[in-house]
Enzyme design. Sequence first.
Site, PDB file in Angstrom:
ATOM      1  N   PRO A   2       0.833  -1.206   0.000  1.00  0.00           N
ATOM      2  CA  PRO A   2       0.000   0.000   0.000  1.00  0.00           C
ATOM      3  C   PRO A   2       0.866   1.254   0.000  1.00  0.00           C
ATOM      4  O   PRO A   2       1.796   1.353   0.786  1.00  0.00           O
ATOM      5  CB  PRO A   2      -0.780  -0.105   1.310  1.00  0.00           C
ATOM      6  CG  PRO A   2      -0.562  -1.474   1.826  1.00  0.00           C
ATOM      7  CD  PRO A   2       0.730  -1.957   1.244  1.00  0.00           C
ATOM      8  N   GLU A   3       0.574   2.179  -0.877  1.00  0.00           N
ATOM      9  CA  GLU A   3       1.266   3.449  -0.880  1.00  0.00           C
ATOM     10  C   GLU A   3       0.307   4.492  -0.324  1.00  0.00           C
ATOM     11  O   GLU A   3      -0.856   4.199  -0.047  1.00  0.00           O
ATOM     12  CB  GLU A   3       1.667   3.828  -2.303  1.00  0.00           C
ATOM     13  CG  GLU A   3       2.400   2.703  -2.977  1.00  0.00           C
ATOM     14  CD  GLU A   3       3.619   3.166  -3.751  1.00  0.00           C
ATOM     15  OE1 GLU A   3       3.940   4.353  -3.706  1.00  0.00           O
ATOM     16  OE2 GLU A   3       4.250   2.316  -4.380  1.00  0.00           O
ATOM     17  N   LYS A  47       1.743   6.233   5.331  1.00  0.00           N
ATOM     18  CA  LYS A  47       1.204   4.877   5.201  1.00  0.00           C
ATOM     19  C   LYS A  47       0.521   4.418   6.482  1.00  0.00           C
ATOM     20  O   LYS A  47       0.222   3.242   6.650  1.00  0.00           O
ATOM     21  CB  LYS A  47       2.325   3.911   4.818  1.00  0.00           C
ATOM     22  CG  LYS A  47       2.943   4.253   3.488  1.00  0.00           C
ATOM     23  CD  LYS A  47       4.125   3.380   3.219  1.00  0.00           C
ATOM     24  CE  LYS A  47       4.904   3.944   2.046  1.00  0.00           C
ATOM     25  NZ  LYS A  47       6.152   3.202   1.854  1.00  0.00           N
ATOM     26  N   ASN A 158       7.283   2.281  -3.174  1.00  0.00           N
ATOM     27  CA  ASN A 158       8.193   1.854  -4.236  1.00  0.00           C
ATOM     28  C   ASN A 158       7.677   2.173  -5.646  1.00  0.00           C
ATOM     29  O   ASN A 158       8.447   2.512  -6.537  1.00  0.00           O
ATOM     30  CB  ASN A 158       8.462   0.357  -4.093  1.00  0.00           C
ATOM     31  CG  ASN A 158       9.739  -0.049  -4.781  1.00  0.00           C
ATOM     32  OD1 ASN A 158      10.761   0.625  -4.649  1.00  0.00           O
ATOM     33  ND2 ASN A 158       9.686  -1.114  -5.549  1.00  0.00           N
ATOM     34  N   ARG A 235      14.727  -3.081  -1.983  1.00  0.00           N
ATOM     35  CA  ARG A 235      13.526  -2.831  -2.786  1.00  0.00           C
ATOM     36  C   ARG A 235      13.893  -2.921  -4.261  1.00  0.00           C
ATOM     37  O   ARG A 235      14.982  -2.520  -4.674  1.00  0.00           O
ATOM     38  CB  ARG A 235      12.940  -1.442  -2.471  1.00  0.00           C
ATOM     39  CG  ARG A 235      12.658  -1.231  -0.993  1.00  0.00           C
ATOM     40  CD  ARG A 235      11.731  -2.296  -0.432  1.00  0.00           C
ATOM     41  NE  ARG A 235      10.485  -2.348  -1.152  1.00  0.00           N
ATOM     42  CZ  ARG A 235       9.453  -1.534  -0.919  1.00  0.00           C
ATOM     43  NH1 ARG A 235       9.528  -0.647   0.047  1.00  0.00           N
ATOM     44  NH2 ARG A 235       8.352  -1.633  -1.624  1.00  0.00           N
TER      45      ARG A 235
END
Length: 255
Positions: A2-3, A47, A158, A235
């Site tokens: 989730p962003e 977040k 990301n 990442r």
Amino acid sequence: MPEGDTIWRTAAALRRGIAGKVVSDARPTAIARLKGRRVESVEPNGKHLLMRFEGGIALHSHMRMTGSWHLYRPGERWRQPAWRATAVLSFHDVVAVCFAAPVMELVRDAQAPVAHLGPDILVDPFDLDAVIERAHRSEALTLGELLLEQRVCAGIGNIYKCEALWALELNAWMRPADLDDDRLRRLYLTARDLMRRNIVTPIARQHHAVHGRGGRPCPRCGTPIKTRVQGQQARLTYFCPHCQDEPAGKAVRLE
Ligand SMILES: [Zn+2]
């Protein structure tokens, strides 16, 4: 993962579904004190999601990679197994269930869990000056890692890290100190624009230029998009090796 924009959608849906309503049951026992309390607000912050209840108590959840809030009608079948639920809040006409959130806690001071965060990328007005000031104090080694640092600016994940760097043709492995302030400001504003646009776009219609498109052509130059693991959190960075250059020097050997 989730962003910030996903959390905003979630908060908006929860607000429509439960704001102003009284909790008829709250599970597990760690949050049972919420029973009988009215939901005052549901606020996204980076977040993090903060649900405030009457009596000055708040439920803080952080979704990290796995968590998600769902709303169901009473008796409706859940889309995930019950054992994955980390919070279940029942109301007279709706049930709010959070699955697999690594952080779920009751807090007295609703600001405490988010006090360390930088300005939220999606909030109006956006405090870009504070973000740039925090970026100067950051010890992030690369631009890619800087963008993910929630203490500098909250809400970028990301996907929008990759997309914003591609949009400005910047190398994710560049040292932040090598980027002048004007371009650094444009980088954060670009991430913000992309994320705000996606808040109003249905998820099925969202498409990204590089993220999730490894091996497929760059929309700008047609070169196959590459992926490479970046930073201590490992990442995956998607980038165009033509528009944004290959990672230079030591970064290459991280592979
Ligand atoms: Zn390209």
